[in-house]
Design an enzyme around this catalytic site. Structure first.
Site, PDB file in Angstrom:
ATOM      1  N   TYR A  29      51.008  36.526  30.444  1.00 15.30           N
ATOM      2  CA  TYR A  29      50.455  35.184  30.521  1.00 15.30           C
ATOM      3  C   TYR A  29      49.374  35.292  31.667  1.00 15.30           C
ATOM      4  CZ  TYR A  29      50.499  30.571  32.538  1.00 15.30           C
ATOM      5  OH  TYR A  29      50.221  29.402  33.148  1.00 15.30           O
ATOM      6  N   LYS A  86      47.120  34.154  43.782  1.00 18.33           N
ATOM      7  CA  LYS A  86      48.342  34.260  44.522  1.00 18.33           C
ATOM      8  C   LYS A  86      47.944  34.696  45.932  1.00 18.33           C
ATOM      9  CE  LYS A  86      50.867  34.643  40.270  1.00 18.33           C
ATOM     10  NZ  LYS A  86      51.866  33.274  40.239  1.00 18.33           N
ATOM     11  N   ASP A 137      44.097  41.828  34.464  1.00 19.98           N
ATOM     12  CA  ASP A 137      44.673  40.541  35.015  1.00 19.98           C
ATOM     13  C   ASP A 137      45.554  40.794  36.236  1.00 19.98           C
ATOM     14  OD1 ASP A 137      46.293  37.278  34.118  1.00 19.98           O
ATOM     15  OD2 ASP A 137      45.564  38.257  36.116  1.00 19.98           O
TER      16      ASP A 137
HETATM   17  P1  KE4 Z   1      47.588  30.200  38.083  1.00 21.19           P
HETATM   18  O1  KE4 Z   1      46.889  29.553  37.284  1.00 21.19           O
HETATM   19  O2  KE4 Z   1      49.153  29.697  38.062  1.00 21.19           O
HETATM   20  O3  KE4 Z   1      47.173  30.281  39.725  1.00 21.19           O
HETATM   21  O4  KE4 Z   1      47.757  31.676  37.655  1.00 21.19           O
HETATM   22  C1  KE4 Z   1      47.652  32.064  36.209  1.00 21.19           C
HETATM   23  C2  KE4 Z   1      48.399  33.294  36.024  1.00 21.19           C
HETATM   24  C3  KE4 Z   1      47.325  34.271  35.794  1.00 21.19           C
HETATM   25  N1  KE4 Z   1      47.604  35.638  35.341  1.00 21.19           N
HETATM   26  C4  KE4 Z   1      48.857  36.149  35.851  1.00 21.19           C
HETATM   27  C5  KE4 Z   1      49.236  37.681  35.604  1.00 21.19           C
HETATM   28  C6  KE4 Z   1      50.061  35.310  36.460  1.00 21.19           C
HETATM   29  O5  KE4 Z   1      51.240  35.663  36.700  1.00 21.19           O
HETATM   30  C7  KE4 Z   1      49.581  33.774  36.462  1.00 21.19           C
HETATM   31  C8  KE4 Z   1      50.662  32.738  37.131  1.00 21.19           C
HETATM   32  N2  KE4 Z   1      52.048  33.172  37.065  1.00 21.19           N
HETATM   33  C9  KE4 Z   1      53.149  31.997  37.120  1.00 21.19           C
HETATM   34  C10 KE4 Z   1      54.334  32.914  37.003  1.00 21.19           C
HETATM   35  N3  KE4 Z   1      54.896  33.610  36.210  1.00 21.19           N
HETATM   36  C11 KE4 Z   1      52.593  31.161  37.831  1.00 21.19           C
HETATM   37  C12 KE4 Z   1      53.959  30.260  38.187  1.00 21.19           C
HETATM   38  C13 KE4 Z   1      53.593  28.965  37.586  1.00 21.19           C
HETATM   39  O6  KE4 Z   1      53.225  28.773  36.287  1.00 21.19           O
HETATM   40  O7  KE4 Z   1      54.198  27.681  38.009  1.00 21.19           O
END
Ligand code: KE4
Length: 432
Positions: free
Chosen positions: A149, A272, A244
């Site tokens: 993801y 994060k 990523d």
């Molecule tokens: P954000 O747009 O949520 O800040 O980041 C996206 C993203 C990009 N790349 C990786 C490897 C990520 O894990 C994420 C976001 N992770 C999720 C949890 N697995 C965020 C939690 C959520 O979607 O509320």
């Protein structure tokens, strides 16, 4: 599982109210507890390794807001940095020196990032990195891995992990077919499939984006040779390798997976931890590629609050705290104590369990066999995870509300929290 109305009456009422104003009552789908059943808890406050819900229950927190709070909740130095900056102004829409300071700090920790652009989320970071890769190579195809993801940009919501995997939405409605067609997906850890996709499309591939340690299908480590083959193939075909590290950055090692595995990607995306709990993402990499980013080059990407001093202050304070000596040795020691303890308990109690851990990141699967990709991750026993999750919740331990997510340690966790967690796990395993 105790009935919610008795154990979480305030959260239950708050959830009902929230649903009247917010889709599904949450501002991000994974918070809705869909994979584990029951209703989400509403939190009142956090401190160090602990959070309290609005019904007054205290939990050891291994979610840490899905990763950012690596220094724990409300760390005094982070709070002070934010308060001081807020009193001077939160955002100017003009350059400030604190942005340069955070960019220079990131460059020192990620030497592959010659230039760094701040954005406001991991999604913005990966979306921008894809646009840049397509512009630099003048190609359109992107390769990603099933179960990984990378945020919710159209090109990346294709057989994604995390909430999409949990919600069983392999492709989200609203993503145009011709956009989806530009994204090729390959099973994680499948070197043969990777070679095939390059043989078939190599000259059209702008970039490959990968979670160098997967965390959104549960935690899945790259097998020997996987990342090196990826680096070789992308170089051979002139495609960009995008790591990523939104989740793995500062987690599997201070310098992320690229430091741990000794691989230099062309572009890296971060998020994060660099915001310390405030909204920050970043992308960066080779100078000749980043030179294409506006206003230096023609690739447009912008943001009203990108690099805002308030978020920079929280990020800088957080990075200062985790660059202290011994932090990662301690993460490794605690991470091993936790996952080693869980594995020993599971073995003694005949509960089929797979565990993974690297630095301050860890994961578990209720599975007989090791998990190496999205397909095997989905075969893990979700009913067992659901029961485990709620038993641990009632024992005062807050875990990922889905088996297809990862858990995290903060500097605030100690042996006391690990012991408490293992005691709770022994009781939980007994109920499985
Ligand atoms: P954000 O747009 O949520 O800040 O980041 C996206 C993203 C990009 N790349 C990786 C490897 C990520 O894990 C994420 C976001 N992770 C999720 C949890 N697995 C965020 C939690 C959520 O979607 O509320």
């Amino acid at each position: 599982m105790t009935d919610e109305t008795t154990r979480y009456p305030r959260s239950q009422a708050a959830f009902a109210k929230a649903k009247g104003a917010i889709p599904g009552g949450v501002n991000s789908p994974v918070r809705a507890f869909r994979a584990v059943g029951g209703e989400p808890l509403f939190f009142a406050h956090g401190e160090g390794a602990y959070v309290w819900d609005i019904d007054g229950h205290r939990y050891v927190d291994y979610m840490l807001s899905w990763g950012p709070l690596i220094a724990g909740h409300a760390h005094p130095e982070v709070v002070q940095a934010v308060q001081e900056q807020a009193a001077k102004g939160t955002s100017f829409g003009a350059p400030t020196q604190i942005e340069t300071e955070l960019a220079e700090t990131i460059k020192a920790i990620f030497p592959s990032m010659d230039l760094v652009r701040m954005v406001n989320s991991g999604t913005e970071a990966t979306m921008s990195a894809l646009r840049l890769a397509r512009a630099y190579t003048e190609r359109t195809k992107i390769v990603k891995f099933a179960g990984c993801y990378h945020g919710h940009a159209d090109s990346l919501l294709i057989r994604a992990g995390s909430g999409v995997a949990t919600l069983g939405l392999p492709d989200s409605p609203g993503v145009p077919g011709d956009v989806a067609a530009q994204t090729l997906t390959v099973p994680y850890n499948d070197i043969a499939a990777l070679r095939t996709v390059f043989t078939s499309y190599g000259d059209d591939i702008a970039g490959v984006i990968v979670e160098p340690v997967a965390g959104n299908m549960g935690m899945v480590l790259p097998e020997e040779g996987f990342l090196h083959t990826l680096r070789e193939l992308t170089r051979e075909y002139g495609a960009l390798l995008i790591f990523d590290e939104v989740m793995t950055g500062f987690r599997v090692a201070l310098g992320g997976a690229q430091e741990h595995f000794g691989i230099t990607p062309d572009l890296t995306t971060l998020g994060k931890v660099i915001g310390g709990g405030l909204p920050v993402g970043a992308y960066g990499g080779r100078r000749d590629i980043m030179a294409m980013v506006a206003p230096l080059g023609p690739v447009y990407q912008a943001g009203t609050l990108s690099g805002n001093p308030l978020a920079m202050a929280a990020g800088l304070a957080t990075l200062r705290l985790i660059r202290a000596p011994g932090v990662y040795e301690r993460f490794h020691e605690l991470g091993k104590a936790l996952t080693g303890g869980l594995a020993a308990l599971a073995k003694r109690m005949n509960v089929p369990l797979q565990t993974a851990q690297l630095g301050s990141m860890f994961g578990v699967f209720f599975a007989e066999q090791p998990v190496r990709d999205y397909e095997s991750a989905q075969k893990a026993n979700n009913e067992r995870y659901r029961r485990y999750f709620h038993a641990m919740l009632e024992a005062g331990v807050y875990l990922a509300p889905s088996q297809l997510e990862s858990g995290f340690l903060a500097t605030a966790h100690g042996h006391e929290e690990i012991e408490k967690t293992l005691e709770a796990a022994e009781r939980a395993f007994r109920m499985l």
